[in-house]
Design an enzyme around this catalytic site. Structure first.
Site, short mmCIF file in Angstrom:
data_model
loop_
_atom_site.label_atom_id
_atom_site.label_comp_id
_atom_site.label_asym_id
_atom_site.label_seq_id
_atom_site.Cartn_x
_atom_site.Cartn_y
_atom_site.Cartn_z
N ARG A 64 -57.76 -21.18 -18.30
CA ARG A 64 -58.65 -20.11 -17.82
C ARG A 64 -59.98 -20.68 -17.35
NH1 ARG A 64 -59.65 -16.20 -22.42
NH2 ARG A 64 -59.60 -18.18 -23.51
N ASN B 54 -55.90 -14.39 -21.05
CA ASN B 54 -54.65 -14.73 -21.72
C ASN B 54 -53.88 -13.45 -22.01
OD1 ASN B 54 -55.13 -17.49 -21.86
ND2 ASN B 54 -56.01 -17.41 -23.90
#
Length: 117
Positions: A46, A64
């Site tokens: 990320r 996520n």
């Protein structure tokens, strides 16, 4: 934050800032949802995606998912998004074994890229 996590985050940021972003021909503004499945959590995925997206002036978010995958909504020029997705698929720290892309309507007024918890 643990020492190891800080070390990893520093490395991820360093790596993301070293990626050479090519000069692109202008392309149309789009928004896509990308879901990356595989070994994509706990590897700085990320953060790397966010760093590159910000460098490329893309907007949207990344988060996520509970099933272990990572979902992102990416908005910007089509060639920029294609480049970012290819970068993420080629990350050596991660292993993307499935990618799902969905076209979405653009969001007016969005001006940043964020990592959602």
């Amino acid at each position: 934050m643990s020492v190891l996590k800080k070390f990893r985050n520093d490395y991820v940021t360093w790596h993301a800032n070293r990626i050479k972003i090519p000069d692109f021909k202008p392309s149309k503004m789009i928004r896509q949802k990308a879901v990356f499945a595989g070994k994509v959590q706990k590897v700085g995925f990320r953060l790397e995606l966010s760093c590159i997206a910000q460098r490329m002036k893309l907007t949207g978010w990344v988060r996520n998912l509970e099933d272990g995958s990572v979902e992102a909504e990416l908005q910007g020029e089509e060639l920029h998004i294609d480049f970012l997705v290819k970068c993420m698929q080629s990350l050596k720290r991660a292993s993307v074994n499935n990618l799902t892309i969905t076209e979405l309507p653009t969001v007016e007024g969005e001006d940043s890229f964020t990592i959602q918890k």
